[in-house]
Design a protein around this motif. Sequence first.
Motif, mmCIF file in Angstrom:
data_model
loop_
_atom_site.group_PDB
_atom_site.id
_atom_site.type_symbol
_atom_site.label_atom_id
_atom_site.label_comp_id
_atom_site.label_asym_id
_atom_site.label_seq_id
_atom_site.Cartn_x
_atom_site.Cartn_y
_atom_site.Cartn_z
ATOM 1 N N UNK A 2 0.854 -1.190 0.000
ATOM 2 C CA UNK A 2 0.000 0.000 0.000
ATOM 3 C C UNK A 2 0.889 1.238 0.000
ATOM 4 N N UNK A 3 0.752 2.089 -1.006
ATOM 5 C CA UNK A 3 1.613 3.270 -1.105
ATOM 6 C C UNK A 3 0.987 4.509 -0.502
ATOM 7 N N UNK A 4 -0.282 4.457 -0.091
ATOM 8 C CA UNK A 4 -0.923 5.633 0.486
ATOM 9 C C UNK A 4 -0.663 5.752 1.985
ATOM 10 N N UNK A 5 -0.267 4.671 2.621
ATOM 11 C CA UNK A 5 0.030 4.663 4.044
ATOM 12 C C UNK A 5 1.508 4.371 4.209
ATOM 13 N N UNK A 6 2.158 5.035 5.153
ATOM 14 C CA UNK A 6 3.587 4.810 5.344
ATOM 15 C C UNK A 6 3.853 3.363 5.743
ATOM 16 N N UNK A 7 5.045 2.898 5.468
ATOM 17 C CA UNK A 7 5.438 1.537 5.819
ATOM 18 C C UNK A 7 5.302 1.341 7.326
ATOM 19 N N UNK A 8 5.732 2.326 8.085
ATOM 20 C CA UNK A 8 5.649 2.248 9.552
ATOM 21 C C UNK A 8 4.191 2.044 9.991
ATOM 22 N N UNK A 9 3.289 2.825 9.424
ATOM 23 C CA UNK A 9 1.873 2.703 9.787
ATOM 24 C C UNK A 9 1.292 1.359 9.348
ATOM 25 N N UNK A 10 1.710 0.881 8.186
ATOM 26 C CA UNK A 10 1.244 -0.430 7.736
ATOM 27 C C UNK A 10 1.715 -1.531 8.683
ATOM 28 N N UNK A 11 2.951 -1.431 9.124
ATOM 29 C CA UNK A 11 3.488 -2.411 10.077
ATOM 30 C C UNK A 11 2.656 -2.387 11.353
ATOM 31 N N UNK A 26 1.423 -14.660 18.623
ATOM 32 C CA UNK A 26 0.795 -15.173 17.414
ATOM 33 C C UNK A 26 1.238 -14.516 16.124
ATOM 34 N N UNK A 27 2.316 -13.743 16.173
ATOM 35 C CA UNK A 27 2.827 -13.152 14.942
ATOM 36 C C UNK A 27 4.334 -12.939 15.068
ATOM 37 N N UNK A 28 4.979 -12.774 13.928
ATOM 38 C CA UNK A 28 6.423 -12.531 13.903
ATOM 39 C C UNK A 28 6.717 -11.412 12.905
ATOM 40 N N UNK A 29 7.951 -10.953 12.937
ATOM 41 C CA UNK A 29 8.373 -9.957 11.955
ATOM 42 C C UNK A 29 8.305 -10.541 10.546
ATOM 43 N N UNK A 30 8.537 -11.823 10.410
ATOM 44 C CA UNK A 30 8.440 -12.469 9.095
ATOM 45 C C UNK A 30 6.998 -12.379 8.588
ATOM 46 N N UNK A 31 6.019 -12.624 9.481
ATOM 47 C CA UNK A 31 4.602 -12.498 9.091
ATOM 48 C C UNK A 31 4.321 -11.079 8.605
ATOM 49 N N UNK A 32 4.784 -10.108 9.374
ATOM 50 C CA UNK A 32 4.542 -8.701 9.021
ATOM 51 C C UNK A 32 5.229 -8.325 7.720
ATOM 52 N N UNK A 35 3.047 -9.455 4.945
ATOM 53 C CA UNK A 35 1.828 -8.648 4.841
ATOM 54 C C UNK A 35 2.090 -7.265 4.264
ATOM 55 N N UNK A 36 3.193 -6.657 4.661
ATOM 56 C CA UNK A 36 3.496 -5.290 4.234
ATOM 57 C C UNK A 36 4.274 -5.277 2.922
ATOM 58 N N UNK A 37 4.984 -6.351 2.641
ATOM 59 C CA UNK A 37 5.769 -6.411 1.404
ATOM 60 C C UNK A 37 7.128 -5.756 1.541
ATOM 61 N N UNK A 38 7.720 -5.891 2.723
ATOM 62 C CA UNK A 38 9.063 -5.350 2.970
ATOM 63 C C UNK A 38 9.917 -6.445 3.617
ATOM 64 N N UNK A 39 11.210 -6.209 3.671
ATOM 65 C CA UNK A 39 12.104 -7.146 4.348
ATOM 66 C C UNK A 39 11.982 -6.955 5.860
ATOM 67 N N UNK A 40 12.313 -7.997 6.593
ATOM 68 C CA UNK A 40 12.248 -7.883 8.058
ATOM 69 C C UNK A 40 13.203 -6.808 8.575
ATOM 70 N N UNK A 41 14.288 -6.565 7.852
ATOM 71 C CA UNK A 41 15.220 -5.511 8.273
ATOM 72 C C UNK A 41 14.546 -4.139 8.243
ATOM 73 N N UNK A 42 13.592 -3.966 7.352
ATOM 74 C CA UNK A 42 12.839 -2.705 7.311
ATOM 75 C C UNK A 42 11.986 -2.546 8.566
#
Length: 188
Positions: A2-11, A26-32, A35-42
Amino acid sequence: MDTTTSVRDQILDHAITSMMLRGYNGFSYRDLSTLVGVKTSSIHYYFPSKDDLVLEAVNVYSSGVMDALRTIDESLPADTKLSKYTMMFGKILSDCSQICLCGMLAADIESLPDNIRHAVQAFFRANESWLAKVLAQGAKEGTLAVNGKPENAARALYAAFQGSVLASRLFSTKARLEDVEASVKVTR
């Protein structure tokens, strides 16, 4: 992504939803990242640890709920305010698959650090304080039945609301919320 919401907000949005569905564990950085379409390092760039992310999620969620409470017109009768509060809880339930973020985290409280525990406790206290004012108003108006001190009744009522979202999820019905509201309304 989603390009209308910042990556931080999407996370944050996805983390909140994930925790409302499955809790802290029940979730991990890998799951996020998926969902967000970024690397876990982001994700680590914005939130170095999962605890940093969860604390920010609680703060964002709490602010949103408190903002919603402030939109309830102070001049309304107490029973109407309580109905609006019940509807707010109903929105949290969505399709009866998720529960209040802080309610879910309260179940995980033993595995959370103190700063998150304190944030969840503050959320509970803020809701209880708001409900105590509404119950005191309702007792004066004769629209809400309050046994004992409004503060004590508010803690019991808030616990009932939190429990009702669990039962609503279990039985896939929002009627449990309405039962809580009806338990303190004076019938005329």
